[in-house]
Design an enzyme around this catalytic site. Structure first.
Site, PDB file in Angstrom:
ATOM      1  N   ARG A  62       0.669  -1.135   0.009  1.00  0.00           N
ATOM      2  CA  ARG A  62       0.050   0.133   0.093  1.00  0.00           C
ATOM      3  C   ARG A  62       0.792   1.321   0.016  1.00  0.00           C
ATOM      4  O   ARG A  62       1.190   1.893   1.096  1.00  0.00           O
ATOM      5  CB  ARG A  62      -0.947   0.089   1.228  1.00  0.00           C
ATOM      6  CG  ARG A  62      -1.863  -1.256   1.370  1.00  0.00           C
ATOM      7  CD  ARG A  62      -2.583  -1.989   0.621  1.00  0.00           C
ATOM      8  NE  ARG A  62      -4.001  -1.174   0.091  1.00  0.00           N
ATOM      9  CZ  ARG A  62      -4.996  -1.271   0.951  1.00  0.00           C
ATOM     10  NH1 ARG A  62      -5.133  -2.075   1.628  1.00  0.00           N
ATOM     11  NH2 ARG A  62      -6.166  -0.661   0.295  1.00  0.00           N
ATOM     12  N   GLN A  74      -0.968   3.072  -5.802  1.00  0.00           N
ATOM     13  CA  GLN A  74      -2.295   3.572  -5.599  1.00  0.00           C
ATOM     14  C   GLN A  74      -2.984   3.116  -7.097  1.00  0.00           C
ATOM     15  O   GLN A  74      -4.038   2.604  -7.083  1.00  0.00           O
ATOM     16  CB  GLN A  74      -2.347   4.829  -5.320  1.00  0.00           C
ATOM     17  CG  GLN A  74      -2.310   5.129  -3.783  1.00  0.00           C
ATOM     18  CD  GLN A  74      -2.285   6.442  -3.370  1.00  0.00           C
ATOM     19  OE1 GLN A  74      -2.388   7.616  -4.187  1.00  0.00           O
ATOM     20  NE2 GLN A  74      -2.378   6.706  -2.232  1.00  0.00           N
ATOM     21  N   ASP A 101      -4.106  -0.449  -7.191  1.00  0.00           N
ATOM     22  CA  ASP A 101      -4.617  -1.119  -5.683  1.00  0.00           C
ATOM     23  C   ASP A 101      -6.065  -1.715  -6.083  1.00  0.00           C
ATOM     24  O   ASP A 101      -7.190  -0.898  -5.863  1.00  0.00           O
ATOM     25  CB  ASP A 101      -4.542   0.170  -4.930  1.00  0.00           C
ATOM     26  CG  ASP A 101      -4.679  -0.382  -3.316  1.00  0.00           C
ATOM     27  OD1 ASP A 101      -5.263  -1.355  -3.330  1.00  0.00           O
ATOM     28  OD2 ASP A 101      -4.083   0.148  -2.587  1.00  0.00           O
ATOM     29  N   SER A 133      -8.266  -1.102  -2.934  1.00  0.00           N
ATOM     30  CA  SER A 133      -9.000   0.261  -2.990  1.00  0.00           C
ATOM     31  C   SER A 133     -10.124   0.355  -3.704  1.00  0.00           C
ATOM     32  O   SER A 133     -11.187   0.894  -3.342  1.00  0.00           O
ATOM     33  CB  SER A 133      -7.939   1.200  -3.029  1.00  0.00           C
ATOM     34  OG  SER A 133      -7.102   1.362  -1.865  1.00  0.00           O
ATOM     35  N   TYR A 185      -1.340  -1.466   6.456  1.00  0.00           N
ATOM     36  CA  TYR A 185      -2.527  -2.293   6.876  1.00  0.00           C
ATOM     37  C   TYR A 185      -2.699  -2.124   8.577  1.00  0.00           C
ATOM     38  O   TYR A 185      -2.019  -1.357   9.133  1.00  0.00           O
ATOM     39  CB  TYR A 185      -1.815  -3.736   6.559  1.00  0.00           C
ATOM     40  CG  TYR A 185      -1.886  -3.846   5.193  1.00  0.00           C
ATOM     41  CD1 TYR A 185      -3.164  -4.066   4.593  1.00  0.00           C
ATOM     42  CD2 TYR A 185      -0.684  -4.098   4.876  1.00  0.00           C
ATOM     43  CE1 TYR A 185      -2.869  -4.395   3.130  1.00  0.00           C
ATOM     44  CE2 TYR A 185      -0.546  -4.111   3.305  1.00  0.00           C
ATOM     45  CZ  TYR A 185      -1.858  -4.390   2.448  1.00  0.00           C
ATOM     46  OH  TYR A 185      -1.601  -4.723   1.307  1.00  0.00           O
TER      47      TYR A 185
HETATM   48  P1  NAD Z   1      -8.937  -2.924   5.693  1.00  0.00           P
HETATM   49  O1  NAD Z   1     -10.210  -3.139   4.679  1.00  0.00           O
HETATM   50  O2  NAD Z   1      -7.630  -3.509   6.043  1.00  0.00           O
HETATM   51  O3  NAD Z   1      -9.272  -2.242   7.184  1.00  0.00           O
HETATM   52  C1  NAD Z   1     -10.618  -1.366   7.307  1.00  0.00           C
HETATM   53  C2  NAD Z   1     -10.200  -0.308   8.416  1.00  0.00           C
HETATM   54  O4  NAD Z   1     -10.626  -0.905   9.494  1.00  0.00           O
HETATM   55  C3  NAD Z   1      -8.848   0.202   8.528  1.00  0.00           C
HETATM   56  O5  NAD Z   1      -8.944   1.709   8.480  1.00  0.00           O
HETATM   57  C4  NAD Z   1      -8.325  -0.276   9.944  1.00  0.00           C
HETATM   58  O6  NAD Z   1      -7.514   0.692  10.473  1.00  0.00           O
HETATM   59  C5  NAD Z   1      -9.886  -0.459  10.643  1.00  0.00           C
HETATM   60  N1  NAD Z   1      -9.612  -1.516  11.996  1.00  0.00           N
HETATM   61  C6  NAD Z   1      -8.806  -2.500  11.764  1.00  0.00           C
HETATM   62  N2  NAD Z   1      -9.005  -3.167  13.199  1.00  0.00           N
HETATM   63  C7  NAD Z   1      -9.957  -2.293  13.707  1.00  0.00           C
HETATM   64  C8  NAD Z   1     -10.570  -2.280  15.262  1.00  0.00           C
HETATM   65  N3  NAD Z   1     -10.241  -3.250  16.003  1.00  0.00           N
HETATM   66  N4  NAD Z   1     -11.469  -1.176  15.553  1.00  0.00           N
HETATM   67  C9  NAD Z   1     -11.637  -0.134  14.474  1.00  0.00           C
HETATM   68  N5  NAD Z   1     -11.198  -0.284  13.210  1.00  0.00           N
HETATM   69  C10 NAD Z   1     -10.232  -1.097  12.934  1.00  0.00           C
HETATM   70  O7  NAD Z   1      -8.495  -1.227   5.420  1.00  0.00           O
HETATM   71  P2  NAD Z   1      -8.115  -0.494   3.872  1.00  0.00           P
HETATM   72  O8  NAD Z   1      -9.315   0.220   3.430  1.00  0.00           O
HETATM   73  O9  NAD Z   1      -7.642  -1.582   3.124  1.00  0.00           O
HETATM   74  O10 NAD Z   1      -7.026   0.661   4.170  1.00  0.00           O
HETATM   75  C11 NAD Z   1      -5.849   0.234   5.012  1.00  0.00           C
HETATM   76  C12 NAD Z   1      -5.072   1.322   5.002  1.00  0.00           C
HETATM   77  O11 NAD Z   1      -4.296   1.577   3.849  1.00  0.00           O
HETATM   78  C13 NAD Z   1      -5.425   2.671   5.065  1.00  0.00           C
HETATM   79  O12 NAD Z   1      -4.709   3.301   5.890  1.00  0.00           O
HETATM   80  C14 NAD Z   1      -5.579   3.487   4.034  1.00  0.00           C
HETATM   81  O13 NAD Z   1      -5.356   4.716   3.616  1.00  0.00           O
HETATM   82  C15 NAD Z   1      -4.369   2.734   3.205  1.00  0.00           C
HETATM   83  N6  NAD Z   1      -4.122   2.647   1.707  1.00  0.00           N
HETATM   84  C16 NAD Z   1      -3.007   2.919   1.144  1.00  0.00           C
HETATM   85  C17 NAD Z   1      -3.148   2.863  -0.230  1.00  0.00           C
HETATM   86  C18 NAD Z   1      -1.727   3.134  -0.882  1.00  0.00           C
HETATM   87  O14 NAD Z   1      -1.239   4.085  -0.551  1.00  0.00           O
HETATM   88  N7  NAD Z   1      -1.597   2.328  -2.203  1.00  0.00           N
HETATM   89  C19 NAD Z   1      -4.192   2.428  -0.856  1.00  0.00           C
HETATM   90  C20 NAD Z   1      -5.285   2.200  -0.078  1.00  0.00           C
HETATM   91  C21 NAD Z   1      -5.099   2.093   1.292  1.00  0.00           C
END
Ligand code: NAD
Length: 370
Positions: free
Chosen positions: A119, A124, A127, A130, A225
């Site tokens: 990530r 991006q 991804d 996303s 993550y």
């Molecule tokens: P995900 O689907 O893995 O999880 C969803 C959300 O649930 C996350 O925000 C996580 O912090 C939260 N979570 C986990 N355990 C929890 C708990 N016990 N209580 C409350 N919340 C909890 O997440 P995602 O949508 O795949 O994104 C994860 C991260 O990756 C984010 O920071 C996002 O900004 C980042 N991201 C980066 C890129 C990139 O730069 N290529 C792309 C997408 C996402």
């Protein structure tokens, strides 16, 4: 080089590429062979693929003649031998399917599991987690609005006043943030929990309230993550979540931890305190769910509360889901195909290395090995 686009299993509505993506493949000197009907559930006919410059063939031909095979879902085991050491690219949820990845490695296949993409900023545009989670977050809110027996927005009418719906969102990743934006557009009042304090600003900028619980485990070194939380944190978080759940009309849960079972954030006791007519949409259903009662790919009705465990919400919008997934795949292909249109795998590239789970007869990915 020839890339083969395979028809997905019957439960899948999306396709790895649409006819509109073929123009880019041509510029890359890549020929596309499409299995009959591969795009039909995404409203892309064989004729449209041919018009854009692809060739239609049987599954057997596509599997035999292609150098790279695209299929969102994992291949059935009985087809492994027929893959004949090919390169395959899809959404194989490698961390949950280590045994089949191992078998594919033994068959000599090179496997790219797009859900393993690091990530990072450079990643991006590729991804798939996303692009598909964004759709799931949007659709979760629409599904909730459909099931909820009341309005979302506040109304003051001659026939009386309607209060706005109260929504609670657990997890403000890609799906959660899109759910907040969609719910706000529909006029709901939104409260949000996440273990990553970094999302507080994003949540607030969308007009929702961020509920803080002190002492979450530091996830800054986990490559974007989430990480598992301590028992003590989960107990304190549950107490706060219980207060919000009792007030909420709609709950959307999205909390997942890659490679692990999703944390239970909503207990049966909390659900017993919800109002009849309330709705829970659990987007973590495929990894166990965030509630005690979630059933994957089922909607259950419990004491007047709908609990939806639909893990395929992106598939309910197959055209745009395939459009975005296909663009992610094209962007990834640009990393592994050279100017002459031939495969050129550079394992010095962190995105190629991170996404590749099997190569040269062995599992190559460190996260998978661990
Ligand atoms: P995900 O689907 O893995 O999880 C969803 C959300 O649930 C996350 O925000 C996580 O912090 C939260 N979570 C986990 N355990 C929890 C708990 N016990 N209580 C409350 N919340 C909890 O997440 P995602 O949508 O795949 O994104 C994860 C991260 O990756 C984010 O920071 C996002 O900004 C980042 N991201 C980066 C890129 C990139 O730069 N290529 C792309 C997408 C996402």
């Amino acid at each position: 080089m020839t890339i083969g686009l395979l028809k997905e299993p019957s439960h899948e509505t999306r396709a790895s590429l649409l006819p509109e993506h073929i123009v880019i493949l041509k510029k890359m000197n890549v020929h596309l062979l499409v299995e009959h009907g591969a795009g039909e559930n995404a409203y892309a006919t064989d004729a449209k693929y041919v018009e854009a410059g692809a060739e239609i063939a049987s599954r057997k031909e596509v599997m035999q003649k292609s150098d790279v095979l695209l299929s969102i879902n994992p291949f059935p085991n009985e087809e492994f031998a027929g893959l004949n050491k090919k390169t395959i690219i899809g959404f194989y949820q490698a961390l949950q399917n280590v045994a089949s990845i191992n078998q594919l490695a033994t068959e000599g296949c090179t496997v790219f599991s797009m859900d393993m993409l690091p990530r990072t900023t450079r990643a991006q545009s590729m991804d798939v987690l996303s692009s598909q989670a964004n759709i799931a977050g949007y659709k979760a809110v629409l599904l909730a609005a459909n099931l909820y027996p009341k309005y979302f927005p506040m109304f003051m009418t001659a026939a009386g006043s309607i209060p706005p719906a109260k929504m609670l969102i657990l997890g403000a990743g890609v799906a959660g943030l899109q759910a907040i934006a969609t719910a706000k557009r529909l006029g709901a009042i939104v409260e949000v929990f996440d273990t990553r304090p970094a999302v507080k600003e994003e949540v607030m900028s969308l007009g929702a309230k961020f509920v803080e619980v002190e002492g979450a485990a530091d996830a800054t070194k986990a490559g974007g993550y989430a990480v598992e939380q301590t028992e003590d944190f989960l107990i304190r978080q549950k107490a706060k979540i219980a207060e919000s759940v009792a007030k909420a009309d709609i709950v959307i849960t999205t909390a997942q931890i890659p490679g692990k079972k999703a944390p239970i954030l909503i207990t049966e006791e909390m659900i017993n305190n919800m109002k009849s007519g309330s709705v829970i949409i659990d987007l973590a259903a495929s990894t166990g769910g965030n509630t005690d009662l979630t059933k994957n790919n089922e909607t259950i009705y419990y004491k007047g509360i709908s609990i939806v465990g639909n893990s395929h919400l992106a598939g309910t919008m197959p055209s745009d889901a395939s459009k975005l997934y296909g663009k992610n795949i094209l962007n990834f292909l640009q990393l592994i195909v050279n100017k002459e249109g031939q495969l050129n795998l550079n394992f010095e590239d962190d995105l190629v290395k991170g996404t590749c789970v099997a190569h040269d007869g062995t599992i190559t990915n460190e996260r998978l090995k661990n």
